[in-house]
Write a protein that holds these residues in place. Structure first.
Motif, PDB file in Angstrom:
ATOM      1  N   GLY A 143      27.491  20.027  61.152  1.00  0.00           N
ATOM      2  CA  GLY A 143      27.110  18.998  62.118  1.00  0.00           C
ATOM      3  C   GLY A 143      25.617  18.932  62.352  1.00  0.00           C
ATOM      4  O   GLY A 143      25.066  17.865  62.632  1.00  0.00           O
ATOM      5  N   LEU A 144      24.941  20.065  62.239  1.00  0.00           N
ATOM      6  CA  LEU A 144      23.500  20.077  62.458  1.00  0.00           C
ATOM      7  C   LEU A 144      22.703  19.653  61.228  1.00  0.00           C
ATOM      8  O   LEU A 144      21.528  19.297  61.348  1.00  0.00           O
ATOM      9  CB  LEU A 144      23.048  21.463  62.916  1.00  0.00           C
ATOM     10  N   ALA A 145      23.299  19.688  60.055  1.00  0.00           N
ATOM     11  CA  ALA A 145      22.576  19.337  58.831  1.00  0.00           C
ATOM     12  C   ALA A 145      22.038  17.902  58.822  1.00  0.00           C
ATOM     13  O   ALA A 145      20.877  17.694  58.489  1.00  0.00           O
ATOM     14  CB  ALA A 145      23.455  19.587  57.614  1.00  0.00           C
ATOM     15  N   PRO A 146      22.830  16.881  59.197  1.00  0.00           N
ATOM     16  CA  PRO A 146      22.272  15.529  59.133  1.00  0.00           C
ATOM     17  C   PRO A 146      21.250  15.221  60.218  1.00  0.00           C
ATOM     18  O   PRO A 146      20.471  14.289  60.070  1.00  0.00           O
ATOM     19  CB  PRO A 146      23.485  14.606  59.259  1.00  0.00           C
ATOM     20  N   VAL A 147      21.220  15.976  61.296  1.00  0.00           N
ATOM     21  CA  VAL A 147      20.245  15.695  62.353  1.00  0.00           C
ATOM     22  C   VAL A 147      19.012  16.580  62.258  1.00  0.00           C
ATOM     23  O   VAL A 147      18.120  16.469  63.091  1.00  0.00           O
ATOM     24  CB  VAL A 147      20.877  15.814  63.759  1.00  0.00           C
ATOM     25  N   THR A 148      18.935  17.439  61.255  1.00  0.00           N
ATOM     26  CA  THR A 148      17.773  18.301  61.099  1.00  0.00           C
ATOM     27  C   THR A 148      16.476  17.508  60.897  1.00  0.00           C
ATOM     28  O   THR A 148      15.462  17.853  61.513  1.00  0.00           O
ATOM     29  CB  THR A 148      17.992  19.293  59.941  1.00  0.00           C
ATOM     30  N   PRO A 149      16.453  16.449  60.089  1.00  0.00           N
ATOM     31  CA  PRO A 149      15.205  15.663  60.018  1.00  0.00           C
ATOM     32  C   PRO A 149      14.809  15.066  61.369  1.00  0.00           C
ATOM     33  O   PRO A 149      13.627  14.999  61.701  1.00  0.00           O
ATOM     34  CB  PRO A 149      15.520  14.560  59.016  1.00  0.00           C
ATOM     35  N   GLY A 150      15.793  14.661  62.153  1.00  0.00           N
ATOM     36  CA  GLY A 150      15.490  14.159  63.492  1.00  0.00           C
ATOM     37  C   GLY A 150      14.945  15.243  64.399  1.00  0.00           C
ATOM     38  O   GLY A 150      14.025  15.009  65.189  1.00  0.00           O
ATOM     39  N   LEU A 151      15.507  16.439  64.314  1.00  0.00           N
ATOM     40  CA  LEU A 151      14.984  17.559  65.098  1.00  0.00           C
ATOM     41  C   LEU A 151      13.546  17.869  64.723  1.00  0.00           C
ATOM     42  O   LEU A 151      12.706  18.107  65.599  1.00  0.00           O
ATOM     43  CB  LEU A 151      15.855  18.810  64.882  1.00  0.00           C
ATOM     44  N   ILE A 152      13.236  17.843  63.431  1.00  0.00           N
ATOM     45  CA  ILE A 152      11.876  18.137  62.984  1.00  0.00           C
ATOM     46  C   ILE A 152      10.912  17.057  63.453  1.00  0.00           C
ATOM     47  O   ILE A 152       9.810  17.362  63.934  1.00  0.00           O
ATOM     48  CB  ILE A 152      11.850  18.296  61.451  1.00  0.00           C
ATOM     49  N   SER A 153      11.304  15.798  63.348  1.00  0.00           N
ATOM     50  CA  SER A 153      10.394  14.727  63.771  1.00  0.00           C
ATOM     51  C   SER A 153      10.186  14.716  65.275  1.00  0.00           C
ATOM     52  O   SER A 153       9.070  14.459  65.748  1.00  0.00           O
ATOM     53  CB  SER A 153      10.909  13.371  63.289  1.00  0.00           C
ATOM     54  N   VAL A 154      11.233  15.005  66.053  1.00  0.00           N
ATOM     55  CA  VAL A 154      11.070  15.082  67.506  1.00  0.00           C
ATOM     56  C   VAL A 154      10.193  16.267  67.868  1.00  0.00           C
ATOM     57  O   VAL A 154       9.335  16.180  68.754  1.00  0.00           O
ATOM     58  CB  VAL A 154      12.452  15.171  68.196  1.00  0.00           C
ATOM     59  N   TRP A 155      10.359  17.391  67.180  1.00  0.00           N
ATOM     60  CA  TRP A 155       9.526  18.562  67.444  1.00  0.00           C
ATOM     61  C   TRP A 155       8.058  18.260  67.161  1.00  0.00           C
ATOM     62  O   TRP A 155       7.172  18.637  67.924  1.00  0.00           O
ATOM     63  CB  TRP A 155       9.988  19.743  66.596  1.00  0.00           C
ATOM     64  N   ARG A 156       7.766  17.566  66.062  1.00  0.00           N
ATOM     65  CA  ARG A 156       6.378  17.238  65.727  1.00  0.00           C
ATOM     66  C   ARG A 156       5.783  16.231  66.704  1.00  0.00           C
ATOM     67  O   ARG A 156       4.596  16.285  66.992  1.00  0.00           O
ATOM     68  CB  ARG A 156       6.289  16.698  64.311  1.00  0.00           C
ATOM     69  N   ALA A 157       6.602  15.320  67.188  1.00  0.00           N
ATOM     70  CA  ALA A 157       6.078  14.289  68.088  1.00  0.00           C
ATOM     71  C   ALA A 157       5.823  14.821  69.490  1.00  0.00           C
ATOM     72  O   ALA A 157       4.822  14.472  70.118  1.00  0.00           O
ATOM     73  CB  ALA A 157       7.048  13.110  68.140  1.00  0.00           C
ATOM     74  N   TYR A 158       6.713  15.648  70.004  1.00  0.00           N
ATOM     75  CA  TYR A 158       6.632  16.045  71.405  1.00  0.00           C
ATOM     76  C   TYR A 158       6.126  17.472  71.621  1.00  0.00           C
ATOM     77  O   TYR A 158       5.762  17.818  72.730  1.00  0.00           O
ATOM     78  CB  TYR A 158       7.999  15.898  72.076  1.00  0.00           C
TER      79      TYR A 158
END
Length: 96
Positions: free
Chosen positions: A46-61
């Motif tokens: 379940g976490l595999a497809p949202v990992t790019p989103g987690l990385i982009s949110v981490w870089r942005a915020y």
């Protein structure tokens, strides 16, 4: 077209990953209870497809706020619960 791609990524990918992970866990650790195999297969699937989103949110915020990071992580857990658990459950059935 974007909806089809999003559906494949958020539904198809976790289902396949949960199935493969549960088969691998069952082959590698046959003494583990079924519920542990299902949980260990569903969460990373379940976490595999949202990992790019987690990385982009981490870089942005960064660490200014953890709410967006928590929201994306929660989406991954919801995908794991809704898609990964049934796929892993089906894959770990005992055959008669």
């Amino acid at each position: 077209m974007a909806f089809v791609i999003a559906a494949l990524v958020l539904i198809g990918l976790p289902a396949v990953l949960a199935t493969v992970f549960s088969w691998g866990i069952a082959a590698r650790f046959p003494a583990r209870p079924r519920w542990q195999r299902i949980a260990l297969a569903a969460v990373p699937a379940g976490l595999a497809p949202v990992t790019p989103g987690l990385i982009s949110v981490w870089r942005a915020y960064r660490l200014t706020t953890l709410v967006p990071l928590g929201a994306v992580f929660t989406l991954g857990l919801i995908v794991a619960l809704v898609v990964g658990v049934p796929a892993a459950w089906h894959a770990t059935r005992t055959k008669a």
